[in-house]
Design a protein around this motif. Structure first.
Motif, short mmCIF file in Angstrom:
data_model
loop_
_atom_site.label_atom_id
_atom_site.label_comp_id
_atom_site.label_asym_id
_atom_site.label_seq_id
_atom_site.Cartn_x
_atom_site.Cartn_y
_atom_site.Cartn_z
N ALA A 1 -74.63 -34.72 -85.86
CA ALA A 1 -74.72 -33.64 -86.80
C ALA A 1 -76.03 -33.26 -86.91
O ALA A 1 -76.24 -32.01 -86.91
CB ALA A 1 -73.93 -33.90 -87.94
N HIS A 2 -76.95 -34.27 -87.30
CA HIS A 2 -78.38 -33.95 -87.23
C HIS A 2 -78.83 -33.36 -85.97
O HIS A 2 -79.79 -32.64 -85.94
CB HIS A 2 -79.14 -35.04 -87.76
N ILE A 3 -78.59 -34.12 -84.80
CA ILE A 3 -79.13 -33.77 -83.51
C ILE A 3 -78.70 -32.17 -83.38
O ILE A 3 -79.50 -31.45 -82.68
CB ILE A 3 -78.71 -34.60 -82.44
N LYS A 4 -77.27 -32.05 -83.39
CA LYS A 4 -76.82 -30.57 -83.09
C LYS A 4 -77.73 -29.25 -84.17
O LYS A 4 -78.00 -28.41 -83.50
CB LYS A 4 -75.51 -30.54 -83.62
N SER A 5 -78.06 -29.84 -85.38
CA SER A 5 -78.68 -28.95 -86.03
C SER A 5 -80.10 -28.81 -85.47
O SER A 5 -80.62 -27.59 -85.57
CB SER A 5 -78.87 -29.51 -87.55
N TRP A 6 -80.76 -29.77 -85.15
CA TRP A 6 -82.30 -29.79 -84.49
C TRP A 6 -81.94 -29.00 -83.26
O TRP A 6 -82.97 -28.29 -83.13
CB TRP A 6 -82.51 -31.26 -84.19
N ILE A 7 -81.20 -29.22 -82.37
CA ILE A 7 -81.01 -28.14 -81.38
C ILE A 7 -81.16 -26.69 -81.79
O ILE A 7 -81.76 -25.87 -81.12
CB ILE A 7 -79.82 -28.66 -80.44
N ALA A 8 -80.11 -26.39 -82.52
CA ALA A 8 -79.81 -25.10 -82.85
C ALA A 8 -81.18 -24.47 -83.56
O ALA A 8 -81.32 -23.09 -83.35
CB ALA A 8 -78.90 -25.11 -84.02
N THR A 9 -82.06 -24.97 -84.08
CA THR A 9 -83.10 -24.62 -84.84
C THR A 9 -84.64 -24.89 -83.93
O THR A 9 -85.51 -24.54 -84.21
CB THR A 9 -83.43 -25.25 -86.09
N SER A 10 -84.41 -25.24 -82.58
CA SER A 10 -85.37 -25.48 -81.69
C SER A 10 -85.34 -24.27 -80.99
O SER A 10 -84.43 -24.16 -80.04
CB SER A 10 -85.30 -26.76 -80.89
N PRO A 11 -86.64 -23.74 -80.72
CA PRO A 11 -86.67 -22.31 -79.92
C PRO A 11 -86.34 -22.55 -78.73
O PRO A 11 -85.56 -21.85 -77.74
CB PRO A 11 -88.19 -21.82 -80.34
N GLY A 12 -86.92 -23.76 -77.95
CA GLY A 12 -86.44 -23.99 -76.38
C GLY A 12 -85.16 -24.19 -76.25
O GLY A 12 -84.48 -23.40 -75.51
N PRO A 13 -84.55 -25.15 -76.58
CA PRO A 13 -83.25 -25.61 -76.17
C PRO A 13 -82.17 -24.49 -76.62
O PRO A 13 -81.05 -24.31 -76.16
CB PRO A 13 -82.87 -27.01 -76.75
N ALA A 14 -82.50 -23.95 -78.09
CA ALA A 14 -81.59 -23.05 -78.35
C ALA A 14 -81.46 -21.75 -77.71
O ALA A 14 -80.48 -20.79 -78.08
CB ALA A 14 -82.06 -22.75 -79.90
N SER A 15 -82.40 -21.74 -76.68
CA SER A 15 -82.26 -20.34 -75.99
C SER A 15 -81.66 -20.43 -74.93
O SER A 15 -81.55 -19.40 -74.20
CB SER A 15 -83.91 -20.11 -75.52
N VAL A 16 -80.77 -21.40 -74.55
CA VAL A 16 -80.11 -21.55 -73.22
C VAL A 16 -78.68 -22.29 -73.56
O VAL A 16 -78.60 -22.88 -74.78
CB VAL A 16 -80.85 -22.34 -72.12
N VAL A 17 -77.94 -22.23 -72.59
CA VAL A 17 -76.68 -22.89 -72.72
C VAL A 17 -76.64 -24.05 -71.74
O VAL A 17 -77.36 -24.10 -70.91
CB VAL A 17 -75.60 -21.97 -72.08
N PRO A 18 -76.41 -25.49 -72.29
CA PRO A 18 -76.70 -26.71 -71.82
C PRO A 18 -75.43 -26.70 -70.58
O PRO A 18 -74.73 -26.10 -70.20
CB PRO A 18 -76.36 -27.70 -72.70
#
Length: 225
Positions: A169-186
């Motif tokens: 849950a914490h990692i998912k939230s961190w990804i969502a608020t990080s400009p880099g990884p949040a800008s693409v689909v994994p």
């Protein structure tokens, strides 16, 4: 803190405590020997004693311990050194001197370890800041554990790899608020790792974040060349 550095500091601290205890113990043996074998020296030095050996009861404890410290450090009064030559007193003094050198060495090692740890922490913080700019991610979650950051390269190339663990849950939230990884689909590979590859920041060439299949581990890699 680096676990090896932490263990080193603990060992240096324990060695310091043990060597100090040894000094007091040997001093008490010396005081007892003087009391039993050279009463005139023992009295002449102010009836030295320690917590381990009080000697004859009196109220001059500070005087007694101060005299013993002077005696044990080799600051002798009059011709007492010659009178005690070749006796057990010399052996006690030698042991206390060795314990004293060990105590000093342990203090130096502890201080050196602290300075190294402070310098390492500053370098680690600097590496994290640079990697954060290049890989465009938010500060690691405060609950993150098993954090590893490594760098390799030369003056012309530099690569950072960061790993940490946290709850999904914490990692998912961190990804969502990080400009880099949040800008693409994994992209999910055949092993279940989710890979976020996106444009790096601050002129870096490459940035990538990978999330483990269980969602509780993160691998970050970024480089500039």
């Amino acid at each position: 803190m680096n676990p090896f550095l932490f263990a080193f500091l603990i060992a240096a601290f324990v060695l310091f405590g043990a060597s100090n205890w040894a000094q007091h113990f040997v001093a008490s043996k010396l005081a007892r020997w003087l009391y039993q074998n050279r009463r005139e020296v023992w009295r002449g030095l102010g009836r030295p004693g320690t917590f381990f050996f009080k000697g004859e009861p009196d109220n001059g404890y500070l005087a007694r311990t101060s005299a013993l410290q002077l005696l044990a450090q080799g600051t002798w009064v009059g011709g007492y050194r010659k009178k005690l030559a070749g006796t057990e007193a010399e052996a006690y003094l030698r042991r206390r001197r060795v314990a004293g050198w060990i105590s000093i060495l342990s203090m130096v090692l502890f201080a050196a370890g602290m300075v190294f740890g402070i310098a390492q922490a500053g370098h680690r913080e600097s590496m994290m800041e640079t990697a954060q700019e290049w890989a465009r991610f938010k500060d690691l979650p405060p609950t993150a554990s098993n954090i590893e950051i490594r760098t390799k390269g030369s003056s012309f190339t530099r690569e950072f790899t960061i790993r940490f663990r946290d709850s999904p849950a914490h990692i998912k939230s961190w990804i969502a608020t990080s400009p880099g990884p949040a800008s693409v689909v994994p992209v999910v590979d055949h092993e279940g790792w989710a890979t976020y590859t996106y444009p790096a920041g601050s002129g870096a060439e490459f940035a990538e974040v990978k999330i483990s299949p269980s969602g509780d581990a993160v691998h970050i890699r970024t480089y500039w060349s």
